[in-house]
Enzyme design. Sequence first.
Site: not given
Length: 251
Positions: A60, A91-92, A94, A116, A124, A147, A214, A230
């Site tokens: 990704r 929420q992306n 990227d 997100h 870590c 660690c 949609d 968009a």
Amino acid sequence: MAGRLNRVLVLTGSGISAESGIPTFRGPEGYWRNFDPTKLATEAAFVRDPATVWEWYRERRERIAHSSPNAAHVALVELAAAANEFLLVTQNVDDLHGRAEWNGRRLDPAQIVQIHGDIFATRCSNCDFRRRNPAEDVGAVPKCPVCSASLRPDVVWFDEELDPARVRGVQIFLEKGDCDFVLVIGTTAVFSYITEWALAGRGANGRLIEINPDETALSPLADERMRVPAGTIAGTLVEKLVDRGLKSEAC
Ligand code: OAD
């Protein structure tokens, strides 16, 4: 500078990056149509098979690194420039919102909350170590230099809580008052906090506009629904909103 808007909140999901070639999650070609999220995007999956999780996130990262922001990402930079106060909650994971440029300008990082997480950041699984330099994430499962535990992508997985600091950043913006406009772009709004923040941002006086080809869980709550990709709204969105903002000020 044309007219100004006062406060604008924008909430985006994977749909805004679709025209940049990044798959959505629940669409026909979406990730969750082709992969089992419980095998790739949960802490349990990472504990069970960290190498496979890292392989998916590396793919990704690669795809995003070779993609470019599209007209919708650019339009949001123009919109932010026309607003006195602007917050983008995405929420992306990227970095397309951060890379988008309009008239040589980008969004100020303080105007973006990646609720997100950030796919190019690494943390870590055991201690507080964090870094944002994918080139250092070497090996099938990179190890923590502090660690020696396994490092993981610094993103939110299904069975995990949101980062309280990021949530607080959204709440602080919302507490300052109603927005003229709340735009919800390219998301199925499956997470209740997205709808919650959209409604809180609209308050009593704002307008909630959904931009999505949609229907979604949020559609019935929107004041307006632009059933278009968009990228097509880009050229006209800002002048429409500024014009609307001026009209509502006049009346
Ligand atoms: P989804 O795949 O659930 O929804 C994508 C939305 O974008 C759908 O409503 C599509 O109709 C819409 N869409 C597709 N192409 C579009 C375009 N060109 N312009 C505008 N809209 C378009 O993705 P998200 O809503 O982002 O969670 O999913 C929310 C979260 O669920 C993701 O952040 C991820 C996923 O599991 C985590 O990673 C924690």
